[in-house]
Design a protein around this motif. Structure first.
Motif, mmCIF file in Angstrom:
data_model
loop_
_atom_site.group_PDB
_atom_site.id
_atom_site.type_symbol
_atom_site.label_atom_id
_atom_site.label_comp_id
_atom_site.label_asym_id
_atom_site.label_seq_id
_atom_site.Cartn_x
_atom_site.Cartn_y
_atom_site.Cartn_z
ATOM 1 N N ASP A 369 -3.487 -13.747 -2.476
ATOM 2 C CA ASP A 369 -3.623 -14.433 -1.172
ATOM 3 C C ASP A 369 -3.856 -13.413 -0.068
ATOM 4 O O ASP A 369 -3.873 -14.387 0.947
ATOM 5 C CB ASP A 369 -1.707 -15.092 -1.370
ATOM 6 C CG ASP A 369 -1.506 -15.888 -2.250
ATOM 7 O OD1 ASP A 369 -2.450 -16.375 -2.653
ATOM 8 O OD2 ASP A 369 -0.405 -16.938 -2.103
ATOM 9 N N VAL A 370 -2.836 -11.722 -0.350
ATOM 10 C CA VAL A 370 -3.205 -11.651 1.150
ATOM 11 C C VAL A 370 -4.135 -10.071 0.675
ATOM 12 O O VAL A 370 -4.529 -9.640 1.322
ATOM 13 C CB VAL A 370 -2.206 -10.250 1.391
ATOM 14 C CG1 VAL A 370 -0.777 -12.187 2.140
ATOM 15 C CG2 VAL A 370 -1.711 -10.075 0.427
ATOM 16 N N THR A 371 -4.646 -9.826 -0.620
ATOM 17 C CA THR A 371 -5.907 -8.464 -0.954
ATOM 18 C C THR A 371 -6.716 -9.449 -1.498
ATOM 19 O O THR A 371 -6.681 -10.118 -2.826
ATOM 20 C CB THR A 371 -5.094 -7.480 -1.952
ATOM 21 O OG1 THR A 371 -3.753 -7.423 -0.686
ATOM 22 C CG2 THR A 371 -5.936 -6.838 -2.162
ATOM 23 N N ASN A 372 -8.178 -9.439 -1.482
ATOM 24 C CA ASN A 372 -8.691 -10.143 -1.810
ATOM 25 C C ASN A 372 -9.309 -9.461 -3.513
ATOM 26 O O ASN A 372 -9.237 -8.079 -3.639
ATOM 27 C CB ASN A 372 -10.195 -10.585 -1.285
ATOM 28 C CG ASN A 372 -10.947 -9.809 -0.378
ATOM 29 O OD1 ASN A 372 -11.357 -8.471 -0.920
ATOM 30 N ND2 ASN A 372 -10.847 -10.694 0.662
ATOM 31 N N SER A 424 2.368 -10.490 2.156
ATOM 32 C CA SER A 424 3.220 -11.899 1.185
ATOM 33 C C SER A 424 4.258 -11.613 1.001
ATOM 34 O O SER A 424 5.157 -10.963 1.090
ATOM 35 C CB SER A 424 2.603 -11.090 -0.161
ATOM 36 O OG SER A 424 2.882 -12.419 -1.651
ATOM 37 N N GLY A 425 4.961 -13.457 0.948
ATOM 38 C CA GLY A 425 5.678 -13.550 1.020
ATOM 39 C C GLY A 425 6.694 -14.284 -0.289
ATOM 40 O O GLY A 425 7.733 -14.095 -0.546
ATOM 41 N N ASP A 426 5.236 -13.487 -0.731
ATOM 42 C CA ASP A 426 5.551 -13.870 -2.382
ATOM 43 C C ASP A 426 5.969 -12.582 -3.699
ATOM 44 O O ASP A 426 5.848 -11.490 -2.798
ATOM 45 C CB ASP A 426 4.694 -15.104 -3.058
ATOM 46 C CG ASP A 426 4.638 -15.736 -4.064
ATOM 47 O OD1 ASP A 426 5.559 -15.719 -4.432
ATOM 48 O OD2 ASP A 426 3.977 -16.496 -4.208
ATOM 49 N N ASP A 427 6.224 -13.444 -4.616
ATOM 50 C CA ASP A 427 6.618 -12.109 -5.073
ATOM 51 C C ASP A 427 5.147 -11.821 -5.932
ATOM 52 O O ASP A 427 4.418 -12.800 -5.842
ATOM 53 C CB ASP A 427 7.421 -12.611 -6.417
ATOM 54 C CG ASP A 427 8.870 -12.686 -6.402
ATOM 55 O OD1 ASP A 427 9.843 -12.516 -6.093
ATOM 56 O OD2 ASP A 427 9.518 -13.674 -6.949
#
Lengths: 442, 442
Positions: A369-372, A424-427
């Protein structure tokens, strides 16, 4: 935030587990970036209250089943082969399904492959039909597996389709996911298994990597700086047409609350009779239609990107578990729309000479989601070049760096990346698996 | 054997047809390789008793609909735009559907686009919702198309999906195929329209090529020697999972004669109880299952490659017509399994500077069955270099050469290629469309 890294194949082989018994687990303490493998559960590491990501890496021995007539015993020793296994499970609505899948999926894969030991070890094409009562992998391939007994001889079939060994492994992995899902369904009450999970697994077997994905995790190979996608994501957007097709054929599944049509936004009752953009299960483009009463229902697929939801509930459309998931405050079940079957892609390791910098990266959506893909490839190359090619910890450092960069730093306004964008707010879970270099899989 | 070649855009523009009236047709005399464009039907040229391939190339003017309130008249002159159109229709079980589709499909596309004239000519994003009674393309875009009247103001929707102009054109083409299929259904009795057809159409509109394919024809772009696929084939093999999924959800469509499972060959009754390879709608790989009574039915999908058939009847699973097609000596209908919707791929001509040797090749399966993409690209380059870059007949010569090479020469043992392999026994139609060079589409 958590990361899991499989280091070198040599280290891996040292921890070989056998048959359906022993296994290793990746686990990491909160905040620290250590990698060790005692059995146990992955614990939370700071971001979400309960880390719903789970991971597993294993070397599994697939032992041929004993022959029903006991003839196999005479061969002396056990027949079988090993496979290497890495998997990430991104749980939602609880970690129960993810935990169970991380503990069992490889055993289901092993179980499916046990049927095939004799066939996969025989270079001739798999037999289309097996005799009465025979286990596919049993005893003596020369008389039992490849063709019928003489007094049961079949005519030759000219229209017989050739089936490869590779497609048998793919079928075994697909059915293992199905059995895993069935087991979660059966044991969810007694084991208190909550929620569901995406599953991404990489299996190395006989020279090939099989990457199986059900959900929105992602796998890429980075080879000589080039990015080779090894999976695609399954979301309400990517699976729209399958979901709309099912809804069209089984409208009762929509519980009179949803319309199978997609609209760019919610329609208001006062817009009845106007024309609005829509698309149905056959369309990839958009067209205008006159708004009717039925179109005022909530769309089966709604939203864009990370906010896309099916039935206003779930953002992934393949995975394991979720058997009790329902639309909020209704009796409409979600599970009939979800698929537990993975897409399996194959990468033949023998077709190319790999160097120590060639890797397979598995990551949950928290990473991507944050690193392509390109940024991940850049980090891989940057970190690997700063270590000796035969330093086994270099892959661990890549995984750590990928997690750190995607997490960002906790500031007043949340987790921030160096460019001040939101982290990322995700795991986040990552495997970095070397394809060449010190030790190999053969 | 027949070929159709569109030569240069300049020649094309000279034969502009307008609105829903005039049109040009490709036709060729038996045995000869001439290219001319009088109205009329394509006739047979030697191989099959009745050539079931049909072709059409057109320049069509899409005229904006008059405003319902007549205000459009005050604008002075007709508003609208042109599109260029090339299409191949490969008929089966009669040429009726192919002939009608070749005469009408572009008119259906025109009709769908008429709704969109104002919207496509306006650079701002298409409006999601149109006011009561408004035609999307009517009168004055500034007041009617882009948003509501002031006293009907809607709240802003933050979750509004952006829809591109391109996706409106795709939707228009998709729905045009559907209307074409509906028209064939309605007029098949009075017009004695037999059979069905694959349809492959290329539409050039506002700087982009839209290639729409429903069936097993194929389109490729050859650009600077590189091959860019512009379509994929829809056959029982490529659409197996869609067909099996439908059969699973609507078993009554199988008429108790077919099983939705795929097997590598027919099963014999005496094999009951043995294990056989199979795959279902969820699987890409193969696995073994115990043969049960139901598995003795004929498989929904059977055979391989060009011999693959659905319900033992048809080798293509998308196209137009076939409304009366039934399984031999039964009442089981085939049409519910067929889709009339094309897959539309877009190629933006403005993203690359094209040279006179860059072409779009459309061909029916008669071409591709014996001449693969690379061989086609080689013929294209070989023939084009033997003519001056500004010689308009060079594209015609490419089409002719492609047909001749795929047809082969009639010998004692049938049509033979130079390498003595079998030439195509099928009708062959080819369009070679220049992307750059003398004249262009802007």
């Amino acid at each position: 935030v958590r990361f899991v890294s499989c280091t070198t194949p040599d280290e891996f082989r040292g921890r070989r587990s056998c048959g359906t018994s022993g296994r290793t687990r990746g686990e990491q303490g909160a905040g620290a970036f250590l990698t060790f493998f005692p059995p146990g559960r992955v614990i939370n590491a700071g971001k979400s209250q309960h880390n719903e990501d789970q991971a597993c890496c294993e070397v599994v021995f697939v032992e041929q089943r004993p022959s029903p007539r006991g003839s196999g015993e005479l061969d002396g020793g056990r027949k079988g082969f090993y496979f290497h296994y890495w998997a990430l499970f991104d749980g939602h609505a609880g970690s129960g399904a993810a935990v169970m899948a991380s503990e069992r999926l490889h055993l289901h894969i092993c179980e499916q492959l046990r049927e095939l030991v004799g066939i996969l070890q025989d270079p001739s094409p798999p037999p289309v039909c097996l005799p009465h009562g025979a286990e596919p992998g049993s005893a003596d391939p020369s008389t039992e597996e490849h063709g019928e007994l003489p007094n049961d001889a079949l005519p030759r079939f000219h229209l017989e389709k050739a089936v490869s060994h590779e497609s048998l492994v793919i079928g075994a992995i697909e059915n293992a996911f199905k059995h895993m899902d069935d087991q979660i369904e059966q044991e969810r009450a007694t084991q208190h298994l909550a929620g569901g999970c995406c599953a991404l697994a990489a299996i190395y077997l006989m020279g090939k990597f099989y990457v199986a994905n059900a959900g929105d995790s992602r796998a890429i190979i980075i080879r000589n700086g080039e990015i080779i996608p090894m999976s695609r994501e399954f979301t309400p957007e990517t699976e729209r047409q399958r979901l709309q097709f099912l809804a069209l054929l089984r409208p009762e599944l929509l519980g009179k609350e949803f319309t199978p049509l997609e609209f760019p936004r919610r329609i208001q009752p006062k817009e009845l009779g106007k024309k609005m953009l829509y698309r149905d299960q056959s369309m990839n483009g958009w067209a205008y239609k006159k708004i009717e009463e039925d179109d005022l229902k909530f769309p089966l697929i709604f939203g864009e990107g990370k906010k896309a939801r099916m039935m206003a509930t779930i953002g992934v459309t393949r995975g394991l578990g979720d058997h009790d998931l329902k639309v909020f405050s209704s009796n409409i079940r979600i599970k009939p729309f979800l698929s537990c079957f993975p897409e399996v892609r194959v990468y033949d390791l023998t077709q190319y000479e790999h160097c120590p910098d060639d890797v397979l990266v598995l990551g949950t959506d928290g990473l991507w989601d944050v690193t392509n893909d390109k940024e991940v490839a850049a980090v891989v190359m940057e970190v690997l070049t700063s270590y000796e090619p035969n330093d086994p910890c270099r892959y661990t450092m890549v995984a750590q760096e990928l997690v750190l960069r995607s997490r960002g730093v906790l500031k007043e306004r949340g987790w921030r990346l160096p460019n001040d964008k939101l982290g990322s707010g995700d795991d986040i879970s990552v495997f970095v698996i070397p394809l060449g270099g010190p030790g190999n899989y053969t």
